[in-house]
Design an enzyme around this catalytic site. Structure first.
Site, PDB file in Angstrom:
ATOM      1  CB  CYS A   1      -0.929  -0.010   1.223  1.00 42.22           C
ATOM      2  SG  CYS A   1      -1.778   1.553   1.441  1.00 42.22           S
TER       3      CYS A   1
ATOM      4  CB  CYS B   1      -3.108   2.565  -1.765  1.00 45.08           C
ATOM      5  SG  CYS B   1      -3.524   0.873  -1.414  1.00 45.08           S
TER       6      CYS B   1
ATOM      7  CE  LYS C   1      -4.635   4.198  -6.442  1.00 42.32           C
ATOM      8  NZ  LYS C   1      -5.201   2.889  -6.289  1.00 42.32           N
TER       9      LYS C   1
ATOM     10  CE1 TYR D   1     -10.822  -1.705  -6.372  1.00 45.49           C
ATOM     11  CE2 TYR D   1     -11.032  -3.987  -7.031  1.00 45.49           C
ATOM     12  CZ  TYR D   1     -11.438  -2.931  -6.240  1.00 45.49           C
ATOM     13  OH  TYR D   1     -12.436  -3.096  -5.325  1.00 45.49           O
TER      14      TYR D   1
ATOM     15  CD  GLU E   1      -6.937   2.195  -9.063  1.00 45.56           C
ATOM     16  OE1 GLU E   1      -5.784   1.827  -8.762  1.00 45.56           O
ATOM     17  OE2 GLU E   1      -7.844   2.337  -8.220  1.00 45.56           O
TER      18      GLU E   1
ATOM     19  CG  HIS F   1     -28.245  23.621  -3.843  1.00 47.08           C
ATOM     20  ND1 HIS F   1     -28.344  22.790  -4.927  1.00 47.08           N
ATOM     21  CD2 HIS F   1     -28.397  24.892  -4.309  1.00 47.08           C
ATOM     22  CE1 HIS F   1     -28.560  23.511  -6.010  1.00 47.08           C
ATOM     23  NE2 HIS F   1     -28.608  24.785  -5.659  1.00 47.08           N
TER      24      HIS F   1
ATOM     25  CD  GLU G   1     -27.736  19.624  -4.710  1.00 46.20           C
ATOM     26  OE1 GLU G   1     -28.783  20.017  -4.179  1.00 46.20           O
ATOM     27  OE2 GLU G   1     -26.943  20.394  -5.287  1.00 46.20           O
TER      28      GLU G   1
HETATM   29  P1  NDP Z   1      -8.064  -7.723 -10.331  1.00 48.11           P
HETATM   30  O1  NDP Z   1      -8.434  -9.032  -9.791  1.00 48.11           O
HETATM   31  O2  NDP Z   1      -8.849  -6.512  -9.970  1.00 48.11           O
HETATM   32  O3  NDP Z   1      -8.033  -7.793 -11.912  1.00 48.11           O
HETATM   33  C1  NDP Z   1      -7.282  -8.737 -12.602  1.00 48.11           C
HETATM   34  C2  NDP Z   1      -7.595  -8.605 -14.061  1.00 48.11           C
HETATM   35  O4  NDP Z   1      -6.737  -9.429 -14.804  1.00 48.11           O
HETATM   36  C3  NDP Z   1      -9.020  -9.022 -14.401  1.00 48.11           C
HETATM   37  O5  NDP Z   1      -9.505  -8.152 -15.386  1.00 48.11           O
HETATM   38  C4  NDP Z   1      -8.826 -10.438 -14.922  1.00 48.11           C
HETATM   39  O6  NDP Z   1      -9.789 -10.817 -15.862  1.00 48.11           O
HETATM   40  C5  NDP Z   1      -7.496 -10.311 -15.618  1.00 48.11           C
HETATM   41  N1  NDP Z   1      -6.781 -11.584 -15.690  1.00 48.11           N
HETATM   42  C6  NDP Z   1      -6.566 -12.478 -14.706  1.00 48.11           C
HETATM   43  N2  NDP Z   1      -5.855 -13.530 -15.157  1.00 48.11           N
HETATM   44  C7  NDP Z   1      -5.616 -13.277 -16.456  1.00 48.11           C
HETATM   45  C8  NDP Z   1      -4.943 -13.994 -17.477  1.00 48.11           C
HETATM   46  N3  NDP Z   1      -4.378 -15.172 -17.231  1.00 48.11           N
HETATM   47  N4  NDP Z   1      -4.896 -13.461 -18.699  1.00 48.11           N
HETATM   48  C9  NDP Z   1      -5.478 -12.276 -18.971  1.00 48.11           C
HETATM   49  N5  NDP Z   1      -6.132 -11.544 -18.044  1.00 48.11           N
HETATM   50  C10 NDP Z   1      -6.202 -12.043 -16.805  1.00 48.11           C
HETATM   51  O7  NDP Z   1      -6.523  -7.560  -9.956  1.00 48.11           O
HETATM   52  P2  NDP Z   1      -5.544  -6.319  -9.955  1.00 48.11           P
HETATM   53  O8  NDP Z   1      -4.214  -6.901 -10.273  1.00 48.11           O
HETATM   54  O9  NDP Z   1      -6.053  -5.199 -10.784  1.00 48.11           O
HETATM   55  O10 NDP Z   1      -5.594  -5.854  -8.445  1.00 48.11           O
HETATM   56  C11 NDP Z   1      -5.377  -6.788  -7.393  1.00 48.11           C
HETATM   57  C12 NDP Z   1      -6.192  -6.432  -6.208  1.00 48.11           C
HETATM   58  O11 NDP Z   1      -5.637  -5.295  -5.585  1.00 48.11           O
HETATM   59  C13 NDP Z   1      -7.631  -6.021  -6.524  1.00 48.11           C
HETATM   60  O12 NDP Z   1      -8.483  -7.121  -6.619  1.00 48.11           O
HETATM   61  C14 NDP Z   1      -7.965  -5.140  -5.379  1.00 48.11           C
HETATM   62  O13 NDP Z   1      -8.461  -5.941  -4.332  1.00 48.11           O
HETATM   63  C15 NDP Z   1      -6.638  -4.525  -5.003  1.00 48.11           C
HETATM   64  N6  NDP Z   1      -6.555  -3.139  -5.495  1.00 48.11           N
HETATM   65  C16 NDP Z   1      -7.416  -2.212  -5.025  1.00 48.11           C
HETATM   66  C17 NDP Z   1      -7.357  -0.910  -5.454  1.00 48.11           C
HETATM   67  C18 NDP Z   1      -8.324   0.083  -4.930  1.00 48.11           C
HETATM   68  O14 NDP Z   1      -8.944  -0.174  -3.897  1.00 48.11           O
HETATM   69  N7  NDP Z   1      -8.513   1.203  -5.609  1.00 48.11           N
HETATM   70  C19 NDP Z   1      -6.363  -0.477  -6.442  1.00 48.11           C
HETATM   71  C20 NDP Z   1      -5.506  -1.539  -6.886  1.00 48.11           C
HETATM   72  C21 NDP Z   1      -5.614  -2.808  -6.415  1.00 48.11           C
HETATM   73  P3  NDP Z   1     -11.237 -11.389 -15.446  1.00 48.11           P
HETATM   74  O15 NDP Z   1     -12.047 -10.223 -14.986  1.00 48.11           O
HETATM   75  O16 NDP Z   1     -11.731 -11.969 -16.723  1.00 48.11           O
HETATM   76  O17 NDP Z   1     -10.983 -12.395 -14.387  1.00 48.11           O
END
Ligand code: NDP
Length: 452
Positions: free
Chosen positions: A43, A48, A51, A178, A182, A435, A440
């Site tokens: 984080c 976080c 980022k 995510y 982002e 407002h 709101e």
């Molecule tokens: P996510 O789980 O959010 O997303 C992973 C993405 O990668 C999905 O779109 C998934 O597709 C795709 N994917 C997974 N495996 C493959 C593959 N083999 N080939 C191609 N695409 C693939 O993970 P992130 O890495 O973005 O983030 C990890 C975690 O970190 C998040 O789940 C969240 O909990 C946390 N996070 C939170 C943030 C916040 O609160 N703002 C910011 C950043 C991270 P599909 O949808 O089809 O499974």
């Protein structure tokens, strides 16, 4: 057995640090903590915090053109990544120091090295020392996962993105979650040419459909080339960068390829399985509601348990663990309801059920407002904000709230209080609006959009 410590924490991220500080500082336990990389964890060091600072940096190009629309004689030049990165490094150093002083202030002994489990009460440090502790907490977090395919070694992950020597002119981001979404917005705002490949039909799977469509449309208008139903088959180094071949046969050349395809729990090589600690399919440590593993003296919190991979959840789990084990309070973390924000541009703030999930479970009403926020409308932008409440027909409770627009992360934090308290739509309506604000709209949504 004589113990050196009441608690040994492996991992100095959000969950581990909170547990150590509460156990030592609040409950008087003798605590040590080992961290092999930098104090603060993902984080603070490569997640976080940096980022969010990059989000702020990337938003200035749009803000300057808005300022012109408001009458300011303002111009935006090029973004100086190198200068920003220097300030970012200094800020992360400051935060890391603050984490360290928080631990030392609470009386926690810190070992700057890797630690592994030797048995249910012993931890082996990289320098050969073996430390005995009555309780051990594993809070080792997670790490980016890149699938295996030809050329995958050419990809970078979110671990590297904060340390780039220069901003890429052309970047491919793979994933639709995510991190991918982002960074697509951040790098686009910083002036990079961004393509985002996502294997499914729409990015941000799991979020409310209307909200994710809204964000994807806005990202495309802002210049992100989102290509859904597209996945990388192969990466190859070429004269002018990295050639990415997609599974449909199309190809593109990029300076960097960022894979944001999920994160895996950091549980390998810690000696967990040999001790009888159960690991799940992704390597996550299996724990009960009190974060206790199958070995009674060993506990785990945060991303390594793969419950909900969010910093505030890890912090809550670490705190509850310390209160339970050292404070005589039996505290469980309720994982059923939590707010979160995706810092895309526009942001999403969300809590509770999506419209789709709610409809599957009961009869609902949907209230929504889709409007041009005053601030950007005046500046001549077509940006729209979306606010949506999902309401139970039977209990009248607000089951879900989804906000897309500037400040959505801030707004959802406050809505989360009401939703966590079980507020009804009528209680939202009884709240007098502030407002003129965007928020709101949340208390003035009178007309039903859909029910079902
Ligand atoms: P996510 O789980 O959010 O997303 C992973 C993405 O990668 C999905 O779109 C998934 O597709 C795709 N994917 C997974 N495996 C493959 C593959 N083999 N080939 C191609 N695409 C693939 O993970 P992130 O890495 O973005 O983030 C990890 C975690 O970190 C998040 O789940 C969240 O909990 C946390 N996070 C939170 C943030 C916040 O609160 N703002 C910011 C950043 C991270 P599909 O949808 O089809 O499974």
């Amino acid at each position: 057995m004589a113990f050196d410590y009441d608690l040994f924490v492996i991992g100095g991220g959000s969950g581990g640090v909170r547990a150590a500080r509460i156990a030592a500082g609040t409950h008087g336990a003798k605590v040590a903590l080992a961290e092999e990389y930098r104090m603060g964890g993902t984080c603070v060091i490569r997640g976080c915090v940096p980022k969010k600072l990059m989000v702020y940096a990337s938003e200035y190009s749009g803000l300057v053109s808005d300022a012109q629309s408001y009458g300011w004689d303002a111009t935006v030049g090029a973004f100086d990544w190198y200068s920003f990165r220097g300030k970012l490094d200094a800020e992360l150093d400051r935060l890391e120091k603050a984490y360290r002083s928080g631990l030392s202030g609470a009386g926690v002994t810190v070992f700057d090295c890797r630690a592994v489990l030797v048995d249910g009460h012993c931890v082996g440090l990289a320098d050969g020392q073996v430390i005995r502790a009555k309780h051990i907490l594993v809070a080792t977090g997670g790490a980016p996962f890149v699938p295996a395919f030809p050329g995958s070694e050419l990809a970078i992950t979110s671990n590297e993105i904060f340390r780039l020597e220069a901003l890429p002119n052309r970047v491919l981001i793979v994933g639709g979650g995510y991190i991918a979404s982002e960074f697509a917005c951040i790098l686009n705002g910083m002036g990079c040419e961004v393509a985002q490949y996502y294997r499914g039909p729409q990015i941000l799977r799991g979020f409310d459909d209307e909200a994710r469509n809204h964000v994807a449309d806005a990202m495309r208008v802002a210049g992100v080339d989102i290509q859904c139903n597209t996945d990388v088959a192969r990466l190859e180094a070429c004269a002018d960068g990295i050639r990415a071949m997609a599974e449909d046969g199309s190809a593109g050349v990029f300076d960097k390829v960022l894979f944001a395809t999920g994160r895996n729990p950091n549980s390998a090589g810690l000696g967990l399985e040999a001790l009888g600690v159960e690991l799940g399919r992704n390597g996550q440590i299996v724990v009960d509601g009190f974060s206790q593993t199958a070995v009674p003296s060993i506990f785990a919190v945060g991303d390594v348990t793969d419950r909900i991979a969010l910093t505030p959840v890890a912090i809550r789990e670490g705190h509850a663990f310390a209160d339970t084990v050292f404070g005589g309070l039996r505290r469980k973390v309720d994982h059923s309801l939590f707010a979160s924000a995706v810092f895309t541009q526009p942001e999403i703030g969300t809590i509770g059920l999506t419209e789709e999930a709610a409809r599957d479970s009961e009869a609902i009403e949907v209230y929504a407002a889709n409007f041009r926020p005053m601030r950007t409308a005046f500046a001549g932008r077509d940006d729209k904000a979306l606010m949506k409440l999902i309401v139970s027909q039977k209990s009248r409770k607000v089951l879900g709230c989804h906000i897309v627009g500037p400040g959505a992360g801030e707004m959802i934090q406050l809505v989360a209080i009401a939703v966590t308290m079980g507020a009804t739509k009528e209680q939202f309506d009884a709240t007098i609006a502030v407002h003129p604000t965007m928020a709101e709209e949340l208390v003035t949504m009178r007309s039903l959009v859909r029910q079902g």
